[in-house]
Structures are given as structure tokens and as C-alpha cells.
Design an enzyme around this catalytic site. Structure first.
Site, PDB file in Angstrom:
ATOM      1  N   GLU A 157     -11.580   9.509 -21.696  1.00  0.00           N
ATOM      2  CA  GLU A 157     -10.596   9.705 -22.764  1.00  0.00           C
ATOM      3  C   GLU A 157     -11.223  10.129 -24.090  1.00  0.00           C
ATOM      4  O   GLU A 157     -10.557  10.116 -25.122  1.00  0.00           O
ATOM      5  CB  GLU A 157      -9.765   8.431 -22.942  1.00  0.00           C
ATOM      6  CG  GLU A 157     -10.582   7.157 -22.967  1.00  0.00           C
ATOM      7  CD  GLU A 157      -9.721   5.895 -22.855  1.00  0.00           C
ATOM      8  OE1 GLU A 157      -8.502   5.977 -23.090  1.00  0.00           O
ATOM      9  OE2 GLU A 157     -10.285   4.829 -22.550  1.00  0.00           O
ATOM     10  N   ASP A 179      -5.252   9.310 -25.665  1.00  0.00           N
ATOM     11  CA  ASP A 179      -6.533   9.261 -26.362  1.00  0.00           C
ATOM     12  C   ASP A 179      -7.300  10.573 -26.204  1.00  0.00           C
ATOM     13  O   ASP A 179      -7.971  11.024 -27.131  1.00  0.00           O
ATOM     14  CB  ASP A 179      -7.384   8.105 -25.832  1.00  0.00           C
ATOM     15  CG  ASP A 179      -7.069   6.796 -26.534  1.00  0.00           C
ATOM     16  OD1 ASP A 179      -7.107   6.769 -27.775  1.00  0.00           O
ATOM     17  OD2 ASP A 179      -6.779   5.811 -25.853  1.00  0.00           O
ATOM     18  N   HIS A 234      -4.058  -2.563 -24.242  1.00  0.00           N
ATOM     19  CA  HIS A 234      -3.021  -2.408 -25.254  1.00  0.00           C
ATOM     20  C   HIS A 234      -1.791  -3.256 -24.954  1.00  0.00           C
ATOM     21  O   HIS A 234      -0.986  -3.503 -25.843  1.00  0.00           O
ATOM     22  CB  HIS A 234      -2.620  -0.939 -25.384  1.00  0.00           C
ATOM     23  CG  HIS A 234      -3.735  -0.048 -25.831  1.00  0.00           C
ATOM     24  ND1 HIS A 234      -4.434  -0.256 -26.995  1.00  0.00           N
ATOM     25  CD2 HIS A 234      -4.286   1.056 -25.258  1.00  0.00           C
ATOM     26  CE1 HIS A 234      -5.363   0.674 -27.131  1.00  0.00           C
ATOM     27  NE2 HIS A 234      -5.298   1.488 -26.090  1.00  0.00           N
TER      28      HIS A 234
END
Length: 259
Positions: free
Chosen positions: A151, A177, A46
Site C-alpha cells: 500500500e 492507501d 482501523h
């Protein structure tokens, strides 16, 4: 003086606090790595880090004061090998949802006979002040850490099988997540009470399997809670957050002095 590796510190039960780098600039990474964190994690999933920024940024980290870690993009197991060859001591792989994902990740991060990582530590060895290739080969499967991220519900249900994969050294929980998955998409809450029992169970399973438990912790006030569960590697916030909080404090202090 030969300092302990990240793997040695974590296997001895030490707590390691890692900074989190999203800004793909080696000078920024160098500065953050000197703030007092024991490790720095470069985020390719990310964050803005790329192959190029990772190779340059890892060279800017002084391994005598800060352990370099890389989170690869989803499914980029080729990058797991490259990150280790560039000098990372640990690699975090997101969305390891089943045993097949875990095996693919382990193959990329471990030398034969444990895995299929090919030989080429062109940057890693000099960055670690190492010169003996045979010694490097014999040590690296144990001295580098492969963290499988847990996750999703699928990963949670398969955590025993993932932990059983030889070459997976530990699990890394992504609570944001995980909260989305746990609430079936209804909530984004890294501190969601409903999932705390599950997060504790993940750590317990890792410890019982003789492996490591790590976690991304956006709120440093919660580190103690997770430490009591058995987690020992904590990634805290991000470089954007450090800048924002520092600037906020400076601005507030300046205005306060005027009043």
C-alpha cells in the site's frame, strides 16, 4: 464432510468474497458470517477489534460456511501468531514495506523450520475439529495464509523481494492507501486510474511467483476488473456499509409505499 480450507480454495483458483468486520462484537460477527460471504475479515488496524474481541469472534464463525481472517495492527506480528492460535485461517499484515518487514511477518506465522511460530493452537485445533497435533504441525505452514499488504510506493518497489520471502503466501492491496501514496498525498481515490497498471502488475508478479493476490474492494461493481487482473480474494465494504445500505433500502421502500 471435510470442507476445503481457504488456502486450498484459493490455490485452486477459486474466487472468495470476504465480508469486513469493524464492530468488535461476537454476535455481530456471527450474524455477518451467515450472510453468504465465503469469508469474514476482522479488522484490528482501523476497525474496533482487539485481542479479546478476536478470540471471541473467531469462535462465533462457523468454519463450515465461512473462513475466518484477521487483519492485525501495524507491526503487531505477535498478534499474527495469536490470531492463528485463535483459529484464523489467514492473517493480513498492513504496511509491509520491505523485505525485513516481510521476514518478520513470516517468522511469526510459520512453524519451524520455515518460521519461529511457537506451539499453542489451544483454540485453533478444536475450532477446526482437529485432534492430531503432529498432523496439525505438518499441515499448518501450508494451510494458513500470510498476506503482506502492499500500500506504499516503498512496498511497490520492493514487491519482488517481498514475494520471494519464504512464508509469505501472497500480497493484499489496500487501494485507498495506495492511491494516497501513488499521488504523493494529493488524492484519496481507491479507483484512481493512474495506479491501475501498477495494481495489475502486483497481481501479475504474485501469480508469476506462485503466490496469491488479494485486494480490498469498496465498490463491488469493480470486482470483475480486478478478477481479470488475477486477484481472487476480495474484501468487500464493511459491516457499517452493510447496515447503512440495508437501512437506506428499507427506509426508502417504506416511504415509497406511503406515496
Amino acid at each position: 464432510m471435510i470442507l476445503p480450507t481457504l488456502a486450498q480454495r484459493l490455490r485452486a483458483g477459486n474466487t472468495v468474497l470476504s465480508s469486513w468486520s469493524c464492530i468488535p462484537e461476537a454476535l455481530t460477527v456471527e450474524a455477518i458470517s451467515r450472510l453468504g460471504f465465503e469469508a469474514i475479515t476482522l479488522d484490528m488496524q482501523h476497525g474496533g477489534h482487539s485481542d479479546d474481541s478476536v478470540i471471541r469472534s473467531l469462535g462465533a464463525v462457523n468454519r463450515r460456511i465461512c473462513h475466518p481472517v484477521v487483519r492485525i495492527p501495524v507491526g503487531r506480528f505477535d498478534m499474527a501468531s495469536r490470531a492463528l492460535d485463535f483459529g484464523a485461517e489467514a492473517v493480513i499484515a498492513p504496511m509491509i514495506n520491505n523485505v525485513e518487514d516481510a521476514r518478520a511477518f513470516a517468522r511469526a506465522t510459520k512453524y519451524p523450520p520455515l518460521g519461529q511460530r511457537s506451539w499453542g493452537p489451544v483454540f485453533a485445533m478444536p475450532r477446526a475439529d482437529a485432534s492430531d497435533g503432529q498432523e496439525w504441525l505438518e499441515q499448518q505452514n501450508h494451510e494458513t495464509i500470510s498476506y503482506a499488504m502492499i500500500e506504499t510506493r516503498e512496498a511497490y518497489e520492493a514487491v519482488d523481494e517481498i514475494l520471494a520471502v519464504e512464508g509469505i503466501d501472497g500480497v493484499f492491496v489496500g487501494p485507498a492507501d495506495f492511491s494516497i501514496a501513488w499521488s504523493s498525498g494529493r488524492k484519496l481515490d481507491p479507483s484512481l486510474d493512474d495506479m491501475m497498471e501498477a495494481i495489475e502488475l502486483i497481481a501479475t508478479k504474485a501469480i508469476n511467483a506462485g503466490k496469491l493476490a488479494a485486494l480490498y474492494c469498496p465498490d463491488p461493481r469493480e470486482v470483475g476488473k480486478y478478477h481479470r487482473m488475477g486477484y481472487r480474494f476480495f474484501a468487500l465494504g464493511s459491516d457499517f456499509g452493510y447496515l447503512a445500505r440495508g437501512a437506506e433500502s428499507f427506509i426508502a421502500t417504506a416511504h415509497g409505499s406511503i406515496r
